[in-house]
Each structure stands twice: as structure tokens, then as C-alpha cells.
Design an enzyme around this catalytic site. Structure first.
Site, PDB file in Angstrom:
ATOM      1  N   SER A 141      -2.609   2.860  -0.879  1.00  0.00           N
ATOM      2  CA  SER A 141      -2.289   1.880   0.173  1.00  0.00           C
ATOM      3  C   SER A 141      -0.908   2.185   0.748  1.00  0.00           C
ATOM      4  CB  SER A 141      -2.284   0.473  -0.430  1.00  0.00           C
ATOM      5  OG  SER A 141      -1.654  -0.440   0.441  1.00  0.00           O
ATOM      6  N   TYR A 154      -0.575  -5.431  -7.331  1.00  0.00           N
ATOM      7  CA  TYR A 154      -1.318  -4.572  -6.404  1.00  0.00           C
ATOM      8  C   TYR A 154      -0.525  -3.296  -6.089  1.00  0.00           C
ATOM      9  CZ  TYR A 154      -4.021  -3.140  -2.328  1.00  0.00           C
ATOM     10  OH  TYR A 154      -4.797  -2.420  -1.446  1.00  0.00           O
TER      11      TYR A 154
END
Ligand SMILES: NC(=O)c1ccc[n+]([C@@H]2O[C@H](COP(=O)([O-])OP(=O)(O)OC[C@H]3O[C@@H](n4cnc5c(N)ncnc54)[C@H](OP(=O)(O)O)[C@@H]3O)[C@@H](O)[C@H]2O)c1
Length: 257
Positions: A141, A154
């Protein structure tokens, strides 16, 4: 990704929704045979019924007891994998203002996003090694490019993926397996639809998948997109005090403990 010739085969995890579902359509449109995985078929069901080049192998990546069954199911469908797109993942945000913050979240998110991806590599690598020049793709990401509040779990899981893949690239070169790490920005999927903050340069899942599919053709080490977000995060990384002053939540009376 090259136009498939003799039904090149790709395994896509997290294919039941969002980016994985859109990527599945891209590979099918280009003539690939697609083996799709997730815990359940979800939005894939209609596509499976309508497409002889698409099959589904259920896989909860966190359940190691399923790994032999999944390995056998993949081998029953193909004698080699030309590509594996390890895309499945999830997101939760840590709320440090709670009296008892949910620290167990670190374990949950690492176990799905990172260990789940490692388990998927373990399952697919024997078949990837059988392709003359395979391509292993993992989804990290853009969140790894600069720190975001509440993203302890995350962001750490996606940073772990990035390092894991860069090391794996070294070790798999001798087997002719290329490794790409994808770093998407904000994509409109069920994962982000629960977000309550602004998501700059938000893309549709179809747009993101098309960009990824096109970028994968040249087998880059990494592909971060959209570039406007990459530039914004570059500033965050190089001017961390400015980034902190803009993004850090302000102390309120409820967080004064
Ligand atoms: N959306 C974004 O803005 C964005 C940005 C950067 C990176 N990403 C990454 O892109 C990937 C896809 O995300 P998305 O936005 O498309 O989310 P999504 O629509 O929620 O899709 C997530 C997929 O992962 C699967 N999955 C979740 N837990 C799993 C498990 N334990 N075992 C196997 N499969 C599991 C889900 O299927 P089941 O629930 O049926 O198992 C689903 O197919 C994720 O790795 C995410 O971190 C997303």
C-alpha cells in the site's frame, strides 16, 4: 502483463471483491486462465458461472490447516502457475483514545495481511517454479510511504510485505521468478467504504486494476500509484515534522488522560 498465449495461468487471492475482483476481470479479458481464491466466492459467483477460464479455490489464508488442500486444488487445475497475485487483505484502525485500546488488532492484521501472504507464497511457489518465467505479485500500500494516524497495524503489515517481497526477489532470481510489489493509493472498495476520513485521489477498483495490470507487463520491482499521492507522501517522508503537524490528531478533553 503480456497477452496470454497458451492459456497462461494466474492465481489471484482476495478475488471475491474490490481490487481482486477487478483484476480477475482484467486477466480474463486478456485470455488468461484464472484460479481465484478468497474465503468465499462473494461477488465472483456470477462470473464463475459465465466463464470456463475461471475457477474458485476457497482459502482462508490464516488457517494453516487448509494449506495442503489448497496446494492440491491448485495442482489439480494446472501443472504450472505463470503468475500469482497475492492481493487478499483487510484493514482495521487502532483507537488509542479508548480506555483499553484493541492491541490484539496487531496480531489479527499481521496474521491476515502478512502471514496470510507468506502462507500464499508457500502454497504457490512450487507451481511458480515450474513456469519458465513466473511472476509473483504482492499487494502492499502507499500507506508505507509515510505514517498515517491509527494505521499502526495496517501500515506495519504492509511495510512487512514490502520488505518480505524485496528480499524474496533476491532469492527467487535464481529460479527465474520475478517479484513485484504493488503500492496502490486509495481505491473505492468495501475495505475503504467504511473510512470516515478524506481519501485524496480516490480511484475506482476498475481504474486501479487496469493501472496495475498494465504496469505488471514490464514486471517492475515496485509500482506505486497514483503519482500525485506518491508525491504527497514523498513530502510527508522528507518533511516529517510538517507531516506530523498536519496529520496528528489534536488533543481534546477526551484524550487528556
Ligand atoms: N482499497 C484501497 O484503498 C487499498 C489501498 C492499498 C492497498 N489495498 C490492498 O488491496 C488488497 C485488496 O483490498 P480491497 O480494497 O480490494 O478490499 P476488499 O474489497 O475488502 O477485498 C479484500 C479481499 O481479501 C479477501 N480476504 C480477506 N481476509 C481474508 C482471509 N483471511 N483469507 C483469504 N482471503 C481474505 C476477501 O475475501 P473474503 O472476505 O471472502 O475472504 C476479499 O476478496 C488488500 O490487500 C488491501 O490492503 C487496498
Amino acid at each position: 502483463m503480456n497477452q496470454a498465449t497458451q492459456k497462461d495461468t494466474v492465481w489471484i487471492t482476495g478475488a471475491s471483491s474490490g481490487i481482486g475482483l477487478a483484476l480477475t476481470k482484467c486477466f480474463l479479458d486478456a485470455g488468461w486462465k484464472v484460479i481465484a481464491s478468497a474465503r468465499g466466492p462473494g461477488e465472483l459467483s456470477a462470473l464463475i458461472d459465465a466463464n470456463e477460464n475461471l475457477s474458485f479455490v476457497p482459502f482462508d489464508m490464516t488457517d494453516e490447516s487448509q494449506m495442503d488442500t489448497v496446494r492440491e486444488a491448485l495442482s489439480a487445475q494446472t501443472d504450472k502457475l505463470d503468475c500469482a497475485v497475492l492481493n487478499a487483505g483487510t484493514c482495521e484502525y487502532l483507537d488509542i483514545t479508548e480506555t483499553n485500546p484493541d492491541w490484539k488488532m496487531m496480531d489479527r492484521i499481521m496474521s491476515v495481511n502478512f502471514i496470510g501472504l507468506v502462507n500464499s507464497v508457500e502454497v504457490s511457489l512450487p507451481l511458480l517454479k515450474k513456469s519458465p518465467r513466473a511472476h509473483l505479485v504482492g499487494v502492499s500500500s502507499q500507506a508505507v510511504q509515510a505514517a498515517f494516524p491509527k494505521a499502526e497495524a495496517y501500515g506495519a503489515s504492509k511495510a512487512a510485505i514490502r520488505y518480505f517481497l524485496s528480499s524474496l526477489r533476491m532469492d527467487l532470481k535464481q529460479y527465474n521468478v520475478d517479484v513485484t510489489c504493488l503500492l496502490p493509493g486509495f481505491v473505492d472498495t468495501p475495505l475503504t467504504q467504511k473510512n470516515t476520513f478524506d481519501m485524496p485521489f480516490l480511484m475506482s477498483a476498475d481504474d486501479a486494476a487496469k493501472r496495475m495490470f498494465t504496469a505488471l507487463k514490464s514486471r517492475p520491482f515496485e509500482y506505486a500509484f497514483p503519482k500525485r499521492l506518491t508525491a504527497m507522501l514523498w513530502i510527508g517522508r522528507h518533511f516529517p515534522k510538517l507531516w506530523l503537524s498536519k496529520l496528528a490528531p489534536k488533543k481534546s478533553s477526551s484524550t487528556s488522560a
